[in-house]
Structures are given as structure tokens and as C-alpha cells.
Design a protein around this motif. Sequence first.
Motif, PDB file in Angstrom:
ATOM      1  N   LYS A 179       0.959  -1.228  -0.041  1.00  0.00           N
ATOM      2  CA  LYS A 179      -0.440   0.052   0.412  1.00  0.00           C
ATOM      3  C   LYS A 179       1.081   0.993  -0.345  1.00  0.00           C
ATOM      4  O   LYS A 179       1.926   1.365   0.838  1.00  0.00           O
ATOM      5  N   VAL A 180       0.557   2.349  -0.487  1.00  0.00           N
ATOM      6  CA  VAL A 180       0.824   3.487  -0.638  1.00  0.00           C
ATOM      7  C   VAL A 180       0.462   4.741   0.161  1.00  0.00           C
ATOM      8  O   VAL A 180      -1.300   5.182  -0.084  1.00  0.00           O
ATOM      9  N   THR A 181       1.062   5.115   1.477  1.00  0.00           N
ATOM     10  CA  THR A 181      -0.232   6.468   2.094  1.00  0.00           C
ATOM     11  C   THR A 181       0.409   7.958   0.948  1.00  0.00           C
ATOM     12  O   THR A 181       1.685   8.008   1.155  1.00  0.00           O
ATOM     13  N   TYR A 182      -0.364   8.733   1.490  1.00  0.00           N
ATOM     14  CA  TYR A 182       0.042  10.131   0.824  1.00  0.00           C
ATOM     15  C   TYR A 182       0.819  10.647   1.932  1.00  0.00           C
ATOM     16  O   TYR A 182      -0.627  11.049   3.022  1.00  0.00           O
ATOM     17  N   GLN A 238       0.154   7.063 -20.527  1.00  0.00           N
ATOM     18  CA  GLN A 238       0.237   6.959 -21.758  1.00  0.00           C
ATOM     19  C   GLN A 238       1.397   5.761 -21.774  1.00  0.00           C
ATOM     20  O   GLN A 238       1.217   4.776 -22.330  1.00  0.00           O
ATOM     21  N   HIS A 239       2.667   6.026 -21.571  1.00  0.00           N
ATOM     22  CA  HIS A 239       3.547   4.842 -21.697  1.00  0.00           C
ATOM     23  C   HIS A 239       3.570   3.721 -20.627  1.00  0.00           C
ATOM     24  O   HIS A 239       3.752   2.650 -20.948  1.00  0.00           O
ATOM     25  N   LEU A 240       3.337   4.488 -19.712  1.00  0.00           N
ATOM     26  CA  LEU A 240       3.549   2.782 -18.403  1.00  0.00           C
ATOM     27  C   LEU A 240       1.955   2.211 -18.042  1.00  0.00           C
ATOM     28  O   LEU A 240       1.348   1.511 -17.573  1.00  0.00           O
ATOM     29  N   HIS A 241       1.633   2.700 -18.610  1.00  0.00           N
ATOM     30  CA  HIS A 241      -0.661   2.706 -18.655  1.00  0.00           C
ATOM     31  C   HIS A 241      -0.784   1.798 -16.982  1.00  0.00           C
ATOM     32  O   HIS A 241      -0.995   0.718 -16.982  1.00  0.00           O
ATOM     33  N   PRO A 242      -0.560   2.963 -16.184  1.00  0.00           N
ATOM     34  CA  PRO A 242      -0.959   2.103 -14.212  1.00  0.00           C
ATOM     35  C   PRO A 242      -2.077   1.901 -14.600  1.00  0.00           C
ATOM     36  O   PRO A 242      -3.276   2.738 -14.810  1.00  0.00           O
ATOM     37  N   THR A 243      -2.277   0.968 -13.321  1.00  0.00           N
ATOM     38  CA  THR A 243      -4.013   0.268 -13.324  1.00  0.00           C
ATOM     39  C   THR A 243      -4.777   1.764 -12.615  1.00  0.00           C
ATOM     40  O   THR A 243      -5.890   2.104 -12.780  1.00  0.00           O
ATOM     41  N   ALA A 244      -3.600   2.305 -11.599  1.00  0.00           N
ATOM     42  CA  ALA A 244      -4.175   3.426 -10.966  1.00  0.00           C
ATOM     43  C   ALA A 244      -3.153   4.450 -10.687  1.00  0.00           C
ATOM     44  O   ALA A 244      -1.662   4.249 -10.616  1.00  0.00           O
ATOM     45  N   PHE A 245      -2.855   5.646 -10.254  1.00  0.00           N
ATOM     46  CA  PHE A 245      -2.171   6.541 -10.357  1.00  0.00           C
ATOM     47  C   PHE A 245      -2.504   7.989  -9.412  1.00  0.00           C
ATOM     48  O   PHE A 245      -3.883   8.052  -8.978  1.00  0.00           O
ATOM     49  N   LEU A 246      -1.513   8.717  -8.933  1.00  0.00           N
ATOM     50  CA  LEU A 246      -1.690   9.271  -7.587  1.00  0.00           C
ATOM     51  C   LEU A 246      -1.419  11.078  -8.610  1.00  0.00           C
ATOM     52  O   LEU A 246       0.281  10.446  -8.171  1.00  0.00           O
ATOM     53  N   PRO A 247      -1.772  12.009  -8.749  1.00  0.00           N
ATOM     54  CA  PRO A 247      -1.403  13.451  -8.862  1.00  0.00           C
ATOM     55  C   PRO A 247      -1.128  14.037  -7.700  1.00  0.00           C
ATOM     56  O   PRO A 247      -1.655  13.791  -6.694  1.00  0.00           O
ATOM     57  N   LYS A 279      -6.948   4.650 -13.719  1.00  0.00           N
ATOM     58  CA  LYS A 279      -7.734   5.261 -12.482  1.00  0.00           C
ATOM     59  C   LYS A 279      -6.930   6.410 -11.564  1.00  0.00           C
ATOM     60  O   LYS A 279      -6.260   5.916 -10.924  1.00  0.00           O
ATOM     61  N   MET A 280      -7.759   7.751 -11.211  1.00  0.00           N
ATOM     62  CA  MET A 280      -6.968   8.203 -10.561  1.00  0.00           C
ATOM     63  C   MET A 280      -7.695   8.632  -9.444  1.00  0.00           C
ATOM     64  O   MET A 280      -8.444   8.483  -8.610  1.00  0.00           O
ATOM     65  N   ILE A 281      -6.446   8.521  -8.820  1.00  0.00           N
ATOM     66  CA  ILE A 281      -6.647   8.574  -7.385  1.00  0.00           C
ATOM     67  C   ILE A 281      -6.081   9.702  -6.282  1.00  0.00           C
ATOM     68  O   ILE A 281      -5.113  10.007  -6.294  1.00  0.00           O
ATOM     69  N   LEU A 282      -7.297  10.115  -5.617  1.00  0.00           N
ATOM     70  CA  LEU A 282      -6.876  11.200  -5.066  1.00  0.00           C
ATOM     71  C   LEU A 282      -7.137  10.650  -3.328  1.00  0.00           C
ATOM     72  O   LEU A 282      -8.041  10.324  -2.682  1.00  0.00           O
ATOM     73  N   LEU A 283      -5.820  11.633  -2.357  1.00  0.00           N
ATOM     74  CA  LEU A 283      -5.861  11.407  -1.108  1.00  0.00           C
ATOM     75  C   LEU A 283      -5.446  11.940  -0.126  1.00  0.00           C
ATOM     76  O   LEU A 283      -4.787  13.258  -0.755  1.00  0.00           O
ATOM     77  N   ASN A 284      -6.560  12.553   0.910  1.00  0.00           N
ATOM     78  CA  ASN A 284      -6.343  13.003   1.666  1.00  0.00           C
ATOM     79  C   ASN A 284      -4.777  12.718   2.452  1.00  0.00           C
ATOM     80  O   ASN A 284      -4.065  11.443   2.260  1.00  0.00           O
ATOM     81  N   SER A 285      -4.042  13.891   2.933  1.00  0.00           N
ATOM     82  CA  SER A 285      -2.581  13.490   4.295  1.00  0.00           C
ATOM     83  C   SER A 285      -3.444  12.286   4.968  1.00  0.00           C
ATOM     84  O   SER A 285      -4.171  12.236   5.959  1.00  0.00           O
ATOM     85  N   MET A 286      -2.219  11.426   4.420  1.00  0.00           N
ATOM     86  CA  MET A 286      -1.613  10.406   5.436  1.00  0.00           C
ATOM     87  C   MET A 286      -3.025   9.057   5.685  1.00  0.00           C
ATOM     88  O   MET A 286      -3.433   8.465   5.896  1.00  0.00           O
ATOM     89  N   GLN A 287      -3.539   8.984   4.199  1.00  0.00           N
ATOM     90  CA  GLN A 287      -4.436   7.965   3.818  1.00  0.00           C
ATOM     91  C   GLN A 287      -4.370   7.397   2.890  1.00  0.00           C
ATOM     92  O   GLN A 287      -3.413   7.848   2.119  1.00  0.00           O
ATOM     93  N   TYR A 288      -4.235   6.540   2.381  1.00  0.00           N
ATOM     94  CA  TYR A 288      -3.884   5.426   1.229  1.00  0.00           C
ATOM     95  C   TYR A 288      -4.348   4.700   0.462  1.00  0.00           C
ATOM     96  O   TYR A 288      -5.833   4.419   0.685  1.00  0.00           O
ATOM     97  N   TYR A 289      -3.851   3.689  -0.235  1.00  0.00           N
ATOM     98  CA  TYR A 289      -4.206   3.479  -1.667  1.00  0.00           C
ATOM     99  C   TYR A 289      -3.781   1.907  -1.317  1.00  0.00           C
ATOM    100  O   TYR A 289      -2.539   1.913  -0.924  1.00  0.00           O
ATOM    101  N   ASP A 290      -4.445   1.106  -1.317  1.00  0.00           N
ATOM    102  CA  ASP A 290      -4.227  -0.801  -1.125  1.00  0.00           C
ATOM    103  C   ASP A 290      -4.041  -1.590  -2.654  1.00  0.00           C
ATOM    104  O   ASP A 290      -5.100  -1.440  -3.286  1.00  0.00           O
ATOM    105  N   LYS A 315      -7.533  -3.121  -4.146  1.00  0.00           N
ATOM    106  CA  LYS A 315      -7.808  -1.676  -5.441  1.00  0.00           C
ATOM    107  C   LYS A 315      -8.382  -0.421  -4.437  1.00  0.00           C
ATOM    108  O   LYS A 315      -9.913   0.251  -5.963  1.00  0.00           O
ATOM    109  N   THR A 316      -7.985  -0.129  -3.289  1.00  0.00           N
ATOM    110  CA  THR A 316      -9.301   0.843  -2.551  1.00  0.00           C
ATOM    111  C   THR A 316      -8.548   1.073  -1.594  1.00  0.00           C
ATOM    112  O   THR A 316      -7.640   1.367  -1.661  1.00  0.00           O
ATOM    113  N   THR A 317      -9.059   2.331  -1.495  1.00  0.00           N
ATOM    114  CA  THR A 317      -8.259   3.949  -0.603  1.00  0.00           C
ATOM    115  C   THR A 317      -9.728   3.938   0.640  1.00  0.00           C
ATOM    116  O   THR A 317      -9.885   3.436   1.179  1.00  0.00           O
ATOM    117  N   SER A 318      -8.312   3.996   1.549  1.00  0.00           N
ATOM    118  CA  SER A 318      -8.936   4.329   2.930  1.00  0.00           C
ATOM    119  C   SER A 318      -9.726   5.229   3.143  1.00  0.00           C
ATOM    120  O   SER A 318     -10.813   5.667   4.031  1.00  0.00           O
TER     121      SER A 318
END
Length: 300
Positions: free
Chosen positions: A2-5, A231-240, A281-292, A296-299
Motif C-alpha cells: 500500500k501507498v500512504t500519501y 500513456q507510456h506506463l499505462h498504470p492500473t491507477a495513478f496518484l497526482p 484510475k485517478m486516485i486522490l488522497l488526503n494526508s495520511m490516507q492510503y491506496y491498497d 484497489k481501494t482507498t482508506s
Amino acid sequence: MKVTYVKSAGVIVEHKGVRVLCDPWLTDGIYYGSWYHFPPLTVKPEDFSDVDYIYISHIHPDHLDVATLKRLPKTIPLLIHNFADKFVLNLLKKCEFETIKEISHKEVFSLGEDFTIEILAADNCNPEICGRYFNCNINQPYSKTQQIDTLAVFHGDGKTVVNCNDCPYALSKTVCDDILKKHRTVDFLLVGYRGAGPYPQCFENLDDAQKDKQALVHRDAMLKQSIQYIQHLHPTAFLPFAGQYTLGGKLAKLNRFLLPNIDQLLDIFPPLLTEHGLDSKMILLNSMQYYDLNTKTTSA
């Protein structure tokens, strides 16, 4: 995995209990008292005293914040690229950490059970792109980048996370090919969406109308770069992420030229993805929230 912003370019990549803190900037007033967090910080450096590693991508203060690092335990190993010029290493030595591990391009470093990191040079050695007038790495391509930034690739349990940091896409195309050749798919991409440079807001030869116009030009160029990575990496999801700062004090009036704001991304990215036929899929996270990555879900 998981990745926590955390904030700005700060994230935690975690797998099987091993946590890597990336580019922590957790103080205010970097760049000679001009850059601040907004919304205000709700965490402090000491909150991350239990991480297993700290990855520093490059020397810019919103990625390598000495004030933050000085408040963290010096027993935490630091992970950096094996740069040709030792400016990052020399600055980090002043922070008195016990271990600073330099990782060469394409070297796979084990973080724990089934968990690795590669710190890759964003360096296509094209003088028309990078501004140099000769091929810096002509004798040993990619062995030690002459450029300022790096990408990081985390891999664990069959999942791949790519952290682009501030790397220009034009300098990273070749390494993106390498990533796909090795890992085949990218599950989560951390990609910049807004430039963190002084143009146009700090250029006094431009009036406000000119700055407004150039801010839109700059915004579109940065969003184009984001799309190129997707386009190049074609990720399942991405976090700006990254480039999220506010100018403070007497410079606050210049914030109108910092585009786009993160709260505009829900309106900006979906049409761009549709236009380019992308299903990431674009993922936006508040501080200290995560993507699993597994579910494929967010906290939040």
C-alpha cells in the motif's frame, strides 16, 4: 502493498511491515522562507520515527528537507542514487545519519521479504533536452546520472509502484521502456501534475495579464507530461502528487499563478484520460490516507 500519501511528494510505500518514507518535507518555510504547506500540516517529522528506510530522490528542498531529516532518528538508513556528482550525498552526510546507501542505476536493492527498490536515472543523455552540450555518460551509459532527479520502482508480491518524482518525461522515456520490459505492468504510478519552478509567477518582466496567460501554458505543459507518463506506463491507477506548495508572506499574491490546484483535478483529468483513450484510475488522497494495491481501494 500500500501507498500512504503524506504531503507534497512525501509518501510511504509499505509491504509486509516494511515502510519506506519517500522525500519527506514536513516543515514550513523552505526556499528562504517562501514555501509553505496548505492545508497546514497535521503531522510532524517525529511521527515517522519508526519507518525502516528513507528514500531521497534529489536535492531540491521539497524533496530533501534538512530540517525534517534532522528531527528523525539517525539509525534509519537513507537510500539515494549513486550520482556522478556527490551533492546529495555530501548534504546528507551533514545530517549525521549512520547509513547512506548509494544505489546504482538498475541495481535491485532488497528492502525486506519480497520487497525491492530500484533508483533509476532519469537521463536520456539528449543535450537538446537536458541543456548540456555533450553526452555526459558516453563511456558508461546510465551508470551514474549527471541529471538532478531519479525515479524509484518498488516491487513486491507481484505489484509494481513507480514514483516519478519531478523527472521530466522527455528524459525518462528510455527508463520507462526498461521498467515495462522488466515488470510488464505498473499497478500504481505517482506522477507530478504541477510544476514547482518560479515561472511565471516570479518573473518581474511579466505583468499580471502575461503571468495569467503563461500560467495556463505552463499548466497545460505539465498536464501533458502527466498524460505522457500514463500513456507510456499505462498504470492500473495513478496518484497526482508533488509540487503542492503555497507561497507565503508577501509572496502570497502570486499563488493565483500556480496552476492547477489539486481540487481542480477531478474536473481536469477525466476528460484528458478519455481524450487519450486511457482507462487508468485517478486516485486522490488526503494526508495520511492510503491506496491498497491488492484490494484497489482507498482508506479515504
